[in-house]
Design an enzyme around this catalytic site. Structure first.
Site, mmCIF file in Angstrom:
data_model
loop_
_atom_site.group_PDB
_atom_site.id
_atom_site.type_symbol
_atom_site.label_atom_id
_atom_site.label_comp_id
_atom_site.label_asym_id
_atom_site.label_seq_id
_atom_site.Cartn_x
_atom_site.Cartn_y
_atom_site.Cartn_z
ATOM 1 C CD GLU A 1 76.282 -74.636 -12.242
ATOM 2 O OE1 GLU A 1 76.455 -75.809 -12.605
ATOM 3 O OE2 GLU A 1 77.156 -73.770 -12.370
ATOM 4 C CG HIS B 1 74.460 -74.244 -16.037
ATOM 5 N ND1 HIS B 1 75.127 -73.050 -16.221
ATOM 6 C CD2 HIS B 1 75.417 -75.161 -15.772
ATOM 7 C CE1 HIS B 1 76.427 -73.257 -16.087
ATOM 8 N NE2 HIS B 1 76.630 -74.525 -15.814
ATOM 9 C CG HIS C 1 77.218 -79.632 -17.097
ATOM 10 N ND1 HIS C 1 77.060 -79.672 -15.739
ATOM 11 C CD2 HIS C 1 77.745 -78.390 -17.389
ATOM 12 C CE1 HIS C 1 77.451 -78.503 -15.217
ATOM 13 N NE2 HIS C 1 77.881 -77.728 -16.182
#
Ligand code: BGC
Length: 348
Positions: free
Chosen positions: A313, A177, A104
């Site tokens: 996602e 998310h 991420h």
């Protein structure tokens, strides 16, 4: 309807914006991380449920940086192997925050940035957040401007629109998310939710690092086949190596026909009757079943345990910048790009 609230923290003033429609559905979003904080809608008995996991205070969003509840992830969501990549003959190094790899985009991700509230539009019930991410930010090339618009429509669609422009070629794969629990954020396991997902393939992972092997594998005959509806939990504990690597589902599915007219996924909360349909024009979706949630304190004294939420996602495939046969996540210099993901709720 649109309402704004300012929240003072020791260092910043954060905005919380509520968008509501005439059907008792509402969302609350914040310029902290361009985050979706709340998503309320009535269940089959008319009782309002907040269907996303999260925290009560903005401070907790700053402090809890490993769950990414509701946050916007960028520049690249998911894993980048060896936290490095080559682009246009140059090698770029980003943060190693998961062993040797990057998850991420690292600790200084977009989820903890204070985004500019660029515009509030009452008539279209939408808010646009803007982030200027400079050349070298997180180790990525190019001055990137990313705008995210959250809109709530009268037919209960939350549309999330990403608009991006960079002055150099740069990888970009943003995602939202949110962890959903359609029975209500504090109602325990999501394993009895019914899921249908239009994906005939997935990207298997090498091991518990969750880095894709680079293969695109058929879901036929595997626990990853959700083309016909089945509960999320039906096959989750099968002795199938791919599931064991991640303690459940935490994999990218390859969408058969990414578009904004036909839902790629439909999920139904078994207790609430709330149906979620998801649409996107991005090529993949990380289906994550909250395997690593470990009694996390959340909103209204909730405790979020393993598999108490699921994420869809939408994204380019994990590690796509290093895998030539995956669709390229490179945003071309001086070429605007727009992506969209929609989450729509209704009663089953
Ligand atoms: C990842 C999970 C991770 C979660 C929270 C998901 O996108 O795939 O492995 O635990 O994010 O960081």
């Amino acid at each position: 309807m649109l309402q704004t609230q300012q929240v003072n923290t020791p260092n910043d003033t954060i905005s919380k914006i509520t968008l509501s429609n005439g059907n008792e559905t509402s969302i609350v979003v914040s310029n902290l991380g361009a985050t979706l904080l709340n998503f309320k809608t009535p269940d089959k008995n008319g009782k309002l449920q907040d269907i996303v996991l999260g925290f009560d205070t903005v401070e907790e969003y700053f402090r809890n940086t490993d769950t990414y509840f509701g946050a916007t992830i960028g520049r690249i969501a998911n894993r980048t192997e060896t936290a490095s990549f080559s682009l246009d003959g140059e090698t770029f190094q980003i943060d190693k925050n998961e062993g040797e790899n990057n998850l991420h985009s690292g600790p200084n991700g977009y989820q903890i940035r204070i985004w500019e509230v660029e515009s509030l539009d009452e008539s279209s019930n939408q808010v646009t957040f803007k982030l200027d991410s400079s050349d070298g930010d997180q180790g990525y090339p190019g001055n990137l401007t990313l705008k995210i618009t959250y809109r709530l429509t009268d037919d209960n669609q939350v549309t999330i629109t990403y608009q991006a422009l960079s002055d150099k070629n740069t990888p970009l794969s943003p995602t939202n998310h949110s962890y959903f629990n359609l029975n209500g954020h504090a109602s325990g396991s999501i394993e009895n939710h019914l899921l249908q997902l239009n994906a005939s393939a997935f990207t298997p992972i090498k091991d518990s690092t969750s880095i894709p092997t680079g293969q695109i594998a058929d879901v036929e005959g595997t626990p990853f086949d959700f083309r016909k509806p089945k509960t999320i939990g039906q096959d989750i504990d099968q002795p199938f190596e791919q599931l064991q690597f991640a303690g459940g589902y935490d994999h990218n599915l390859v969408l058969d026909n990414p578009n904004l007219q036909t839902a790629f996924a439909t999920v139904i909360g078994d207790k609430s009757g709330i149906r979620l349909e998801a649409f996107t024009d991005l090529p993949g979706v990380q289906f994550y079943t909250g395997n690593f949630l470990n009694n996390h304190p959340g909103k209204a004294q909730a405790s979020y345990g393993k598999r108490h939420g699921f994420c869809l996602e939408t994204q380019f495939f994990p590690n796509a910048i290093n895998v030539p046969n995956f669709p390229s996540p490179v945003l071309k210099a001086n070429t605007p790009a727009t992506y969209q993901t929609i989450y729509k709720v209704s009663i089953h």
